[in-house]
Design a protein around this motif. Structure first.
Motif, PDB file in Angstrom:
ATOM      1  N   TYR A 358      49.918  16.939  -5.651  1.00  0.00           N
ATOM      2  CA  TYR A 358      50.910  17.782  -4.989  1.00  0.00           C
ATOM      3  C   TYR A 358      50.543  19.234  -5.209  1.00  0.00           C
ATOM      4  O   TYR A 358      50.426  19.682  -6.352  1.00  0.00           O
ATOM      5  CB  TYR A 358      52.306  17.504  -5.557  1.00  0.00           C
ATOM      6  N   GLN A 359      50.341  19.972  -4.139  1.00  0.00           N
ATOM      7  CA  GLN A 359      50.024  21.391  -4.298  1.00  0.00           C
ATOM      8  C   GLN A 359      51.249  22.240  -3.917  1.00  0.00           C
ATOM      9  O   GLN A 359      51.739  22.148  -2.792  1.00  0.00           O
ATOM     10  CB  GLN A 359      48.826  21.804  -3.443  1.00  0.00           C
ATOM     11  N   PRO A 360      51.728  23.051  -4.866  1.00  0.00           N
ATOM     12  CA  PRO A 360      52.927  23.858  -4.611  1.00  0.00           C
ATOM     13  C   PRO A 360      52.716  24.873  -3.498  1.00  0.00           C
ATOM     14  O   PRO A 360      51.620  25.406  -3.337  1.00  0.00           O
ATOM     15  CB  PRO A 360      53.168  24.576  -5.943  1.00  0.00           C
ATOM     16  N   ALA A 374      51.371  17.225  -0.001  1.00  0.00           N
ATOM     17  CA  ALA A 374      50.866  15.999  -0.622  1.00  0.00           C
ATOM     18  C   ALA A 374      49.452  15.751  -0.134  1.00  0.00           C
ATOM     19  O   ALA A 374      49.192  15.751   1.070  1.00  0.00           O
ATOM     20  CB  ALA A 374      51.765  14.820  -0.246  1.00  0.00           C
ATOM     21  N   LEU A 375      48.524  15.562  -1.069  1.00  0.00           N
ATOM     22  CA  LEU A 375      47.120  15.355  -0.708  1.00  0.00           C
ATOM     23  C   LEU A 375      46.621  14.046  -1.315  1.00  0.00           C
ATOM     24  O   LEU A 375      46.764  13.810  -2.518  1.00  0.00           O
ATOM     25  CB  LEU A 375      46.278  16.532  -1.207  1.00  0.00           C
ATOM     26  N   ALA A 376      46.062  13.210  -0.465  1.00  0.00           N
ATOM     27  CA  ALA A 376      45.608  11.901  -0.930  1.00  0.00           C
ATOM     28  C   ALA A 376      44.378  12.052  -1.816  1.00  0.00           C
ATOM     29  O   ALA A 376      43.510  12.888  -1.566  1.00  0.00           O
ATOM     30  CB  ALA A 376      45.289  11.020   0.275  1.00  0.00           C
ATOM     31  N   VAL A 432      53.394  16.101   4.447  1.00  0.00           N
ATOM     32  CA  VAL A 432      52.456  14.980   4.468  1.00  0.00           C
ATOM     33  C   VAL A 432      51.536  15.146   5.676  1.00  0.00           C
ATOM     34  O   VAL A 432      52.001  15.422   6.786  1.00  0.00           O
ATOM     35  CB  VAL A 432      53.212  13.637   4.542  1.00  0.00           C
ATOM     36  N   ASN A 433      50.218  15.027   5.439  1.00  0.00           N
ATOM     37  CA  ASN A 433      49.245  15.164   6.535  1.00  0.00           C
ATOM     38  C   ASN A 433      49.218  13.909   7.398  1.00  0.00           C
ATOM     39  O   ASN A 433      49.191  12.792   6.897  1.00  0.00           O
ATOM     40  CB  ASN A 433      47.840  15.398   5.976  1.00  0.00           C
ATOM     41  N   VAL A 434      49.226  14.144   8.687  1.00  0.00           N
ATOM     42  CA  VAL A 434      49.108  13.035   9.627  1.00  0.00           C
ATOM     43  C   VAL A 434      47.922  13.347  10.532  1.00  0.00           C
ATOM     44  O   VAL A 434      47.857  14.412  11.127  1.00  0.00           O
ATOM     45  CB  VAL A 434      50.410  12.883  10.435  1.00  0.00           C
ATOM     46  N   GLY A 553      44.924  28.413   1.103  1.00  0.00           N
ATOM     47  CA  GLY A 553      43.694  28.900   0.477  1.00  0.00           C
ATOM     48  C   GLY A 553      43.849  30.281  -0.139  1.00  0.00           C
ATOM     49  O   GLY A 553      42.891  31.052  -0.184  1.00  0.00           O
ATOM     50  N   VAL A 554      45.036  30.596  -0.614  1.00  0.00           N
ATOM     51  CA  VAL A 554      45.247  31.899  -1.250  1.00  0.00           C
ATOM     52  C   VAL A 554      44.686  31.828  -2.676  1.00  0.00           C
ATOM     53  O   VAL A 554      45.186  31.065  -3.500  1.00  0.00           O
ATOM     54  CB  VAL A 554      46.743  32.269  -1.282  1.00  0.00           C
ATOM     55  N   GLU A 555      43.642  32.640  -2.922  1.00  0.00           N
ATOM     56  CA  GLU A 555      42.958  32.537  -4.209  1.00  0.00           C
ATOM     57  C   GLU A 555      43.121  33.781  -5.074  1.00  0.00           C
ATOM     58  O   GLU A 555      42.901  33.735  -6.284  1.00  0.00           O
ATOM     59  CB  GLU A 555      41.470  32.248  -3.981  1.00  0.00           C
ATOM     60  N   GLY A 573      47.707  27.860  -2.566  1.00  0.00           N
ATOM     61  CA  GLY A 573      46.319  28.073  -2.952  1.00  0.00           C
ATOM     62  C   GLY A 573      46.162  28.120  -4.451  1.00  0.00           C
ATOM     63  O   GLY A 573      47.129  28.034  -5.209  1.00  0.00           O
ATOM     64  N   TRP A 574      44.906  28.260  -4.872  1.00  0.00           N
ATOM     65  CA  TRP A 574      44.575  28.181  -6.287  1.00  0.00           C
ATOM     66  C   TRP A 574      45.224  29.298  -7.097  1.00  0.00           C
ATOM     67  O   TRP A 574      45.435  29.169  -8.294  1.00  0.00           O
ATOM     68  CB  TRP A 574      43.064  28.198  -6.460  1.00  0.00           C
ATOM     69  N   LEU A 575      45.511  30.423  -6.422  1.00  0.00           N
ATOM     70  CA  LEU A 575      46.178  31.510  -7.141  1.00  0.00           C
ATOM     71  C   LEU A 575      47.502  31.018  -7.736  1.00  0.00           C
ATOM     72  O   LEU A 575      47.849  31.356  -8.866  1.00  0.00           O
ATOM     73  CB  LEU A 575      46.448  32.686  -6.188  1.00  0.00           C
TER      74      LEU A 575
HETATM   75  O1    G Z   1      43.137  20.925   5.683  1.00  0.00           O
HETATM   76  P1    G Z   1      44.295  20.925   4.747  1.00  0.00           P
HETATM   77  O2    G Z   1      44.981  22.222   4.777  1.00  0.00           O
HETATM   78  O3    G Z   1      45.250  19.782   4.921  1.00  0.00           O
HETATM   79  O4    G Z   1      43.686  20.744   3.324  1.00  0.00           O
HETATM   80  C1    G Z   1      44.005  21.474   2.258  1.00  0.00           C
HETATM   81  C2    G Z   1      42.737  21.560   1.491  1.00  0.00           C
HETATM   82  O5    G Z   1      42.566  22.818   0.913  1.00  0.00           O
HETATM   83  C3    G Z   1      42.642  20.569   0.392  1.00  0.00           C
HETATM   84  O6    G Z   1      41.327  20.104   0.348  1.00  0.00           O
HETATM   85  C4    G Z   1      42.917  21.400  -0.836  1.00  0.00           C
HETATM   86  O7    G Z   1      42.374  20.824  -2.003  1.00  0.00           O
HETATM   87  C5    G Z   1      42.232  22.687  -0.461  1.00  0.00           C
HETATM   88  N1    G Z   1      42.700  23.872  -1.143  1.00  0.00           N
HETATM   89  C6    G Z   1      43.938  24.103  -1.646  1.00  0.00           C
HETATM   90  N2    G Z   1      44.043  25.346  -2.168  1.00  0.00           N
HETATM   91  C7    G Z   1      42.818  25.937  -1.987  1.00  0.00           C
HETATM   92  C8    G Z   1      42.304  27.234  -2.300  1.00  0.00           C
HETATM   93  O8    G Z   1      42.965  28.140  -2.823  1.00  0.00           O
HETATM   94  N3    G Z   1      41.008  27.482  -1.953  1.00  0.00           N
HETATM   95  C9    G Z   1      40.250  26.556  -1.357  1.00  0.00           C
HETATM   96  N4    G Z   1      38.977  26.870  -1.065  1.00  0.00           N
HETATM   97  N5    G Z   1      40.703  25.326  -1.039  1.00  0.00           N
HETATM   98  C10   G Z   1      41.981  25.017  -1.349  1.00  0.00           C
END
Ligand code: G
Ligand code: G
Ligand code: MN
Length: 593
Positions: A358-360, A374-376, A432-434, A553-555, A573-575
């Motif tokens: 689960y990514q917040p 939610a990521l599988a 949830v991704n579809v 993808g906010v880092e 994102g990872w931040l």
């Molecule tokens: O395509 P979708 O947005 O459903 O996938 C999210 C993807 O992005 C997952 O693979 C997840 O692990 C990845 N992800 C999540 N946060 C970050 C981030 O800050 N940077 C990068 N490069 N990838 C991320």
């Protein structure tokens, strides 16, 4: 026959009517009377047989003793014509069979033996195939005195046999050879010593979509058109075969790889002009997998076909169109590995071994968690974690995606329902991704609603993430599914926004609540005027359309700040956090003691 020939002795040629002769002997008593009755009976029989019954005397003069009336239907000549011109009998044997008949007669002992198949030329000029049971009478020196026999017209039977054979070995729609003939041909080629040869498998690109577009009947006409052109292209000596659906096979004997290349190209060239079906035209292309069989290579037919198919699948999986690929053993290993992966995935889905991270999703102003994606995840036994885009693609190709999707949704929804019951979450949603293929399942919306209701998760706690290409390609069916979900209170998020090709206009009409700015835009934003302008425009567009916005993808802090300044309220994102296992989510949500 012996009796019949006896009975004919002394009869005048042309006396084909049993009644005419019968009256003379009819009432004679005793054995003589019995013989007479038998004679009449046999004459009656032979006159009503469809087979032609005859006795032909060769010596001292060629002449007919007897010819039954069916000579008219079989060869076109009446018995009278035969009696008048006995050499007819030999003349109307097909020129190509004359020697064979002469040889058979010369070899033949007196007894009745195997029937002889002889072609005659009918009076109307058409060939007639006869099957003849006959017997020879010879004199003491072995010279043939007489031939007596029965000739049966087997032309129709042979034609029917050939038709049946053709039906069994040809495709009814296109008239091309079918897979059975392909296997027989290949078997023949691969037996013992053989030259190099090429086997090619060809599949039309996107034909399933074309079929949906134009309908089954037009699609079939187009297949016929393509088949006819492919047949004409296949050079003499090569074989063009129609396999299942839109699959074609070709065998090019005595062809190496160098000679094979241009042959494959001619197959591609067939599709330069549009394919026509019932007046409709469409540009198609084809993808080809080819297998070279080396000189005297000992290999099973099935292996050759499989290898060509493996090469074909490899190209198609890359999404390449209008291209060819030669089979090589590395491809075989790759195919095997993929099969094993598919096998393991099937087990993982069945055993519930697909887990969830689960990514917040965080409010950039307040740092509060507003939701999760939610990521599988799949930790493949003996191999370690498999990238989700890979195993999702494999699941889609192997028909596992529906089960996998159900499992993911069930796990996520149950988890969220529990967290909600425990007071850990309130109005946060889980995304949830579809995937695109899931959107094409006709009962997707129904099954989603069923699952969340079964575990007690309110629809207002669920977001469904779809990519813009999936929605665009899915057409009305996909849109209708989404609308049904929206009706029930589910939120829709457009994933990877900006990377597809949706027109901005259609965005207004789609049942979508949120745009998810793709991480590629976020990555190029800071320090780039153009990058900033693009993000700014997307945010303005979303805001203008009344949609929620989230950046993925906010880092870095810089990205977060800039996005906030541009008006994007939420980030992922990872931040903020990596995707977390459920236990870590609980730790994150639980109020500090
Ligand atoms: O395509 P979708 O947005 O459903 O996938 C999210 C993807 O992005 C997952 O693979 C997840 O692990 C990845 N992800 C999540 N946060 C970050 C981030 O800050 N940077 C990068 N490069 N990838 C991320
Ligand atoms: O996190 P990350 O590497 O996990 O995700 C890679 C890709 O896989 C993303 O595009 C994401 O949308 C997709 N993905 C992750 N989990 C699922 C899932 O449960 N179903 C579908 N269809 N796609 C998923
Ligand atoms: Mn996603």
């Amino acid at each position: 026959m012996a009796l019949l020939s006896l009975s004919m002795q002394g009869q005048e040629p042309g006396a084909n009517h049993p009644d005419a002769e019968g009256s003379k002997t009819a009432d004679r008593p005793g054995p003589a009377g019995q013989v007479a009755r038998l004679e009449r009976h046999l004459l009656l029989l032979s006159e009503h047989l469809r087979d032609m019954v005859y006795r032909f005397e060769c010596w001292p003069e060629p002449r007919f003793d007897y010819v039954s009336s069916s000579s008219v239907s079989i060869a076109g000549y009446t018995p009278e014509e035969h009696y008048a011109n006995p050499s007819l009998f030999l003349d109307f044997i097909h020129p190509d069979d004359q020697d064979m008949v002469a040889a058979a007669l010369a070899d033949r002992a007196e007894d009745v033996g195997d029937p002889l198949v002889v072609r005659w030329i009918h009076k109307d000029g058409n060939p007639v195939v006869t099957e003849q049971h006959y017997r020879l009478e010879r004199d003491d020196n072995g010279g043939i005195v007489a031939i007596e026999g029965v000739a049966r017209d087997i032309t129709g039977r042979l034609r029917r046999e050939r038709e049946l054979e053709h039906e069994a070995t040809h495709d009814p729609v296109t008239g091309l050879a079918n897979s059975r003939l392909l296997e027989e041909e290949l078997e023949r080629h691969l037996l013992g010593d053989h030259d190099e040869l090429v086997v090619a498998a060809l599949r039309l690109d996107r034909f399933a979509i074309v079929r949906d577009l134009v309908g089954a009947s037009v699609a079939e006409a187009m297949l016929r058109d393509a088949a006819e052109r492919l047949r004409l292209t296949a050079s003499a000596g090569s074989l063009a075969v129609k396999g299942t659906a839109d699959l074609f096979w070709f065998v090019f004997p005595e062809t190496g790889r160098a000679a094979g290349e241009p042959l494959l190209q001619t197959l591609h060239d067939v599709f330069r002009d549009p394919i026509v079906g019932e007046g409709q035209e469409i540009y198609l292309s084809a993808t080809i997998g080819a297998r070279l069989v080396q000189r005297d290579e000992s290999v099973a037919v099935e292996t050759v076909l499989n290898d060509a198919d493996t090469a074909l699948r490899a190209v198609r999986r890359r999404g390449a169109r209008s291209s060819s690929r030669w089979y090589d053993p590395a491809l075989h290993r790759a195919a095997t590995e993929r099969l094993e992966l598919e096998h393991d995935l099937r087990e993982a889905v069945a055993d519930g071994d697909i887990t969830i991270a689960y990514q917040p999703q965080v409010s950039m102003a307040t740092s509060r968690i507003v939701g999760f994606e939610a990521l599988a995840r799949w930790d493949r036994p003996g191999h370690g974690p498999v990238r989700p885009d890979l195993f999702i693609a494999v699941a889609e190709e192997s028909g596992l995606i529906a089960d996998l999707g159900d499992h993911v949704l069930f796990t996520v929804a149950r988890q969220f329902a529990r967290w909600r019951a425990a007071g850990l979450i309130d109005r946060q949603r889980v995304s949830v991704n579809v995937s695109r293929l899931q959107l094409e399942l006709p009962d997707l919306a129904e099954s989603v609603l069923e699952i969340i209701s079964a575990v007690g998760l309110p629809p207002t706690n669920l977001t469904v993430e779809v990519t813009e290409t999936a929605v665009m390609d899915g057409g009305n069916v996909a849109t209708a599914q989404l609308e049904q979900l929206v009706q029930a209170g589910v939120r829709i998020s457009l994933d990877d926004f900006g990377t597809g090709y949706s027109s901005l206009g259609s965005l207004r009409d789609l049942p979508v609540h949120e745009l998810k700015i793709d991480r590629s835009f976020v990555a190029e934003m800071v320090g780039s005027t153009a990058g900033t302008a693009i993000c700014s425009a997307m945010i303005a567009l979303g805001t203008g359309l009344g949609l929620d916005l989230i950046a993925e993808g906010v880092e870095t802090e810089d990205q977060s700040r800039l996005l906030g300044d541009l008006g994007c309220p939420v980030g992922q994102g990872w931040l903020f956090s990596r995707p977390l296992v459920a236990a870590d989510v609980v730790a994150l949500l639980a109020p500090a003691p």
